[in-house]
Design an enzyme around this catalytic site. Structure first.
Site, short mmCIF file in Angstrom:
data_model
loop_
_atom_site.label_atom_id
_atom_site.label_comp_id
_atom_site.label_asym_id
_atom_site.label_seq_id
_atom_site.Cartn_x
_atom_site.Cartn_y
_atom_site.Cartn_z
N LYS A 176 0.88 -1.18 0.00
CA LYS A 176 0.00 0.00 0.00
C LYS A 176 0.92 1.23 0.00
O LYS A 176 1.37 1.69 1.04
CB LYS A 176 -0.89 -0.05 1.25
CG LYS A 176 -1.44 1.27 1.73
CD LYS A 176 -2.80 1.57 1.17
CE LYS A 176 -3.36 2.89 1.69
NZ LYS A 176 -2.52 4.06 1.48
N GLY A 187 6.87 6.20 7.51
CA GLY A 187 5.97 7.34 7.43
C GLY A 187 5.96 8.13 8.71
O GLY A 187 6.95 8.14 9.45
N SER A 188 4.82 8.75 9.00
CA SER A 188 4.76 9.68 10.13
C SER A 188 4.78 8.94 11.46
O SER A 188 4.37 7.78 11.56
CB SER A 188 3.49 10.53 10.04
OG SER A 188 2.38 9.76 10.44
N GLY A 246 2.74 5.56 12.59
CA GLY A 246 3.58 4.44 13.01
C GLY A 246 3.19 3.91 14.38
O GLY A 246 3.08 2.70 14.60
N GLU A 256 9.63 2.92 10.64
CA GLU A 256 10.67 3.89 10.30
C GLU A 256 9.95 5.24 10.23
O GLU A 256 9.15 5.45 9.34
CB GLU A 256 11.27 3.46 8.96
CG GLU A 256 12.28 4.39 8.37
CD GLU A 256 13.43 4.63 9.30
OE1 GLU A 256 13.87 3.70 9.98
OE2 GLU A 256 13.87 5.78 9.38
N CYS A 266 13.74 11.59 4.99
CA CYS A 266 13.79 11.26 6.43
C CYS A 266 15.15 11.67 6.96
O CYS A 266 15.30 11.99 8.13
CB CYS A 266 13.62 9.78 6.70
SG CYS A 266 12.47 8.95 5.66
N GLU A 300 10.09 17.75 13.57
CA GLU A 300 10.37 17.45 12.17
C GLU A 300 9.47 18.31 11.28
O GLU A 300 8.26 18.29 11.43
CB GLU A 300 10.11 15.97 11.87
CG GLU A 300 10.44 15.63 10.44
CD GLU A 300 10.31 14.14 10.11
OE1 GLU A 300 9.27 13.56 10.46
OE2 GLU A 300 11.25 13.59 9.51
C1 UN1 Z 1 14.94 8.98 3.23
O1 UN1 Z 1 15.69 9.71 3.84
O2 UN1 Z 1 13.73 9.18 3.26
O3 UN1 Z 1 20.16 8.20 2.32
C2 UN1 Z 1 15.48 7.87 2.42
C3 UN1 Z 1 19.49 8.75 1.45
C4 UN1 Z 1 18.75 7.92 0.44
C5 UN1 Z 1 17.52 7.34 1.05
C6 UN1 Z 1 16.83 8.28 1.96
N1 UN1 Z 1 19.62 6.90 -0.05
O4 UN1 Z 1 19.43 9.97 1.39
#
Ligand code: UN1
Length: 492
Positions: free
Chosen positions: A172, A225-226, A230, A247, A281, A380
């Site tokens: 999804k 996600g958020s 999560g 994550e 992220c 964040e």
């Molecule tokens: C993410 O930060 O949402 O390390 C993923 C990175 C990428 C993956 C990031 N290879 O910036």
């Protein structure tokens, strides 16, 4: 363009008969019409994945791996086509979209190789004429829920390990990036993945994801996600005794010590903070700077930030694309206003940007005088906003870094090897970079974070196999008699 759901090897409209639009955030144009799955489709997808599991788990892992190699080859062939669709669906600039697809190619080949490893182990046993080994079983039907910011790379960290280990999947993806998600699944279909092994549900809102999380037939869940979503997933999964990997948020920092190489720090900071428009992220959203180098660094950053080119990511000269949607734009601006109210000073940016009157653009923003503990420092934002925090020493910098409620990625710039090693020891985040920004993780290493960022699991690397396999310990007694472990081989 039009995309449907993929259930049991067939492309199907949602049972509810609804559709939604895939929108290009750079110009608000509708790029595709999407048939929305509903809760009844979850049932069908779980059934398909359950049916397919028996034969997929018994397909020899090296053959599963070979299919992954084929998928990797196809992704490589279609890299440009997929990257262009990704940019239109999500907004990131084309060079980064190519990187996003490349990460899936890397992961396909890496996990393809796992088809001939999936290593278990043997160990000596305490009884004569007895053998012991630990092997990996697939976990079962996996529910995979992923975000829009890396629509191909992040799902690939989950999907490829799940497949090579013999799990079947219901994916999804975020409703913000349905077109590229469906295009990605088409590659698996073209490679000849058996029906039901990989199912796709495209749906706005929370119902479908929730039904997937709650379904008793789904044994393992992997979510990126958020933080709020999560936590809700973990609670539901806990009640149902499911395996779940989360994550979530990040508040990543670049630490700059006085002896750092100014030009390198400037390049790296701009890339880590404003690449992907700050929507990684791992994006750097705090710059923790030692006081000596702060004035020069601010000056350099300010000059370069002002020059960044915003626009449609398909234009190769554009450096910063749009943010994902209007809600994100408003949320980012709201944080900026709170920051100003709390006394931080915007050196540049702090406003919605007008690019030909269309799309969701925010001017890259630098905040000076940000206090540890303030909203800008703690929360964040997930946009192009970098907060500068001045400190006196390495120890203070590490303290500020580690006090965050999140713990994904930290970087430090110094030319002093002793201080670099001290930082490597004392920084508590899942990723640490020395003389490089906070982004740029490679797929062969575990990806994830501590504190509020995760729940102890890691994605990518061989670590990803932990979620998608169950250890099975097997003892073979070939002595022909009863041998009681812990008892019969003791004198006393
Ligand atoms: C993410 O930060 O949402 O390390 C993923 C990175 C990428 C993956 C990031 N290879 O910036």
């Amino acid at each position: 363009m039009e995309f449907q759901n993929y259930i049991g090897g067939k492309w199907v409209k949602g049972r509810g008969g609804k559709t939604f639009d895939a929108i290009n955030p750079a110009n608000e144009e509708v790029i595709a019409q999407i048939h929305a799955a509903d809760v009844a489709d979850v049932e069908a997808a779980v059934q398909a994945a359950t049916d397919a599991f028996e034969s997929w788990r018994l397909t020899p892992a090296p053959l599963r791996g070979e299919l992954l190699f084929k998928i990797g080859d196809l992704l490589k062939q279609k890299k440009e086509e997929l990257a262009r669709l990704l940019t239109q669906d999500m907004g990131k600039v084309i060079a980064e979209a190519r990187g996003d697809v490349q990460e899936a190619i890397d992961m396909a080949y890496f996990m393809g190789g796992e088809g001939r490893r999936l290593l278990g182990y043997t160990a000596p046993v305490e009884m004569p004429n007895k053998f012991g080994m630990a092997v990996r079983d697939p976990s079962g039907v996996a529910g995979i829920i992923t975000p829009w910011n890396f629509p191909i790379a992040v799902p690939s960290w989950k999907i490829f390990p799940a497949l090579v280990a013999g799990n079947t999947i219901i994916w999804k993806p975020s409703p913000e990036t349905p077109a590229i998600s469906a295009a990605f699944v088409k590659v698996f279909e073209e490679a000849g993945l058996p029906a039901g092994v990989f199912n796709l549900l495209l749906a706005p809102g929370a119902d479908v994801g929730k039904a997937l999380v709650d379904h008793p037939g789904v044994r393992v869940l992997s979510f990126t996600g958020s933080t709020a979503t999560g936590r809700a997933i973990a609670e539901a999964a806990g009640r149902l005794n499911k395996k779940v990997s989360l994550e979530m948020g990040g508040k990543n920092a670049i630490i700059v010590l006085d002896d750092a190489h100014l030009e390198l720090v400037t390049d790296a900071t701009l890339w880590a903070a404003f690449g992907t428009t700050g929507q990684r992220c791992t994006a750097a959203s705090r710059l923790i700077v030692q006081k000596g180098i702060a004035p020069k660094l601010k000056e350099a950053l300010l000059a370069r930030t002002r020059k960044l080119t915003l626009g449609n990511g398909l234009d190769p000269n554009v450096e910063v694309g749009p943010v994902i949607n209007k809600t994100a734009l408003e949320r980012i601006h709201n944080f900026v206003q709170i920051g100003q109210k709390e006394g931080a000073r915007a050196l540049v940016g702090a406003s919605v940007a007008d690019v030909n009157g269309k799309g969701f653009f925010y001017t890259p923003t630098l905040f000076d005088g940000v206090r540890p503990g303030s909203t800008l420092e703690a929360e964040e934002i997930f946009g192009p906003v970098l907060s500068i925090i001045e400190v006196n020493t390495l120890e203070e910098a590490i303290q500020v870094n580690n006090r965050s409620k999140y713990g994904l990625s930290t970087s430090i710039f110094t030319q002093d090897v002793n201080r670099a090693f001290t930082a490597m020891r004392d920084i508590f985040t899942g990723l640490v970079y020395i003389n490089h920004g906070t982004t740029g993780a490679e797929i062969q290493f575990p990806f994830g974070g501590v504190r509020g960022t995760g729940n102890g699991h890691r994605e990518a690397g061989q670590a990803a196999l932990e979620l998608f396999t169950e250890w099975k310990s097997i003892y073979v007694d070939y002595s022909g008699k009863l041998q009681r472990a812990q008892i019969d081989n003791r004198e006393e």
